[in-house]
Design an enzyme around this catalytic site. Structure first.
Site, PDB file in Angstrom:
ATOM      1  N   CYS A 106       0.831  -1.196   0.000  1.00 34.34           N
ATOM      2  CA  CYS A 106       0.000   0.000   0.000  1.00 34.34           C
ATOM      3  C   CYS A 106       0.872   1.255   0.000  1.00 34.34           C
ATOM      4  CB  CYS A 106      -0.974  -0.051   1.179  1.00 34.34           C
ATOM      5  SG  CYS A 106      -2.268   1.203   1.143  1.00 34.34           S
ATOM      6  N   HIS A 126      -0.254   1.536  -3.459  1.00 35.37           N
ATOM      7  CA  HIS A 126      -1.640   1.971  -3.577  1.00 35.37           C
ATOM      8  C   HIS A 126      -1.664   3.059  -4.653  1.00 35.37           C
ATOM      9  CE1 HIS A 126      -5.458   3.886  -2.659  1.00 35.37           C
ATOM     10  NE2 HIS A 126      -5.785   2.751  -2.054  1.00 35.37           N
TER      11      HIS A 126
END
Length: 189
Positions: A106, A126
């Protein structure tokens, strides 16, 4: 053969799923996982107010190293805290120098950028962390859900946590073990 060992660094604001799912999956694979609290051994409040109790402080866990993999969960605040930590920088530099696996998910990969780890690697993050990660041109960006380039393993977010965890298991214990761990999880192929 001794079981593999993983260090998961838990900072305030970490994303819960990106912390717990890799820990659970690695433990199912027989990997000895230590959840190390960046700020000590006190419970850590994560990004969605789930509280996780570390196994050890990062300071104490570091003394038990080296580890086969160092894992950095995401979460914006968690990744920022990892990025600002001199202790995290030291651990990552040692892991990189000894050619150990580093896995980040992420926003977690932005800590790699902050600490100048894995420059030249192909990475993913992400989508909202992509621009930050690509600042300076130190990495090649991938849209893959999980990207492994040498000893740098990255992934995109909460929805890729199982794939990320299984990629760590495969890197440490092989495809067969990863398949054995995956089967009872009833994951969509």
């Amino acid at each position: 053969m001794a079981s593999k060992r993983a260090l998961v660094i838990l900072a305030k604001g970490a994303e819960e799923m990106e912390t717990v799912i890799p820990v659970d999956v690695m433990r199912r694979a027989g990997i000895k996982v230590t959840i190390a609290g960046l700020a000590g051994k006190d419970p850590v409040q994560c990004s969605r107010d789930v509280v996780i109790c570390p196994d050890a402080s990062l300071e104490d866990a570091k003394k038990e190293g080296p580890y086969d993999v160092v894992v950095l969960p995401g979460g914006n605040l968690g990744a920022q805290n990892l990025s600002e930590s001199a202790a995290v920088k030291e651990i990552l530099k040692e892991q990189e120098n000894r050619k150990g696996l580093i896995a980040a998910i992420c926003a977690g990969p932005t800590a790699l950028l902050a600490h100048e780890i894995g420059f030249g690697s192909k990475v993913t993050t992400h989508p909202l962390a992509k621009d930050k990660m690509m600042n300076g041109g130190h990495y090649t960006y991938s849209e893959n859900r999980v990207e492994k380039d040498g000893l740098i393993l990255t992934s995109r977010g909460p929805g890729t946590s199982f794939e990320f965890a299984l990629a760590i298991v495969e890197a440490l214990n092989g495809k067969e073990v990863a398949a054995q761990v995956k089967a009872p999880l009833v994951l969509k192929d």
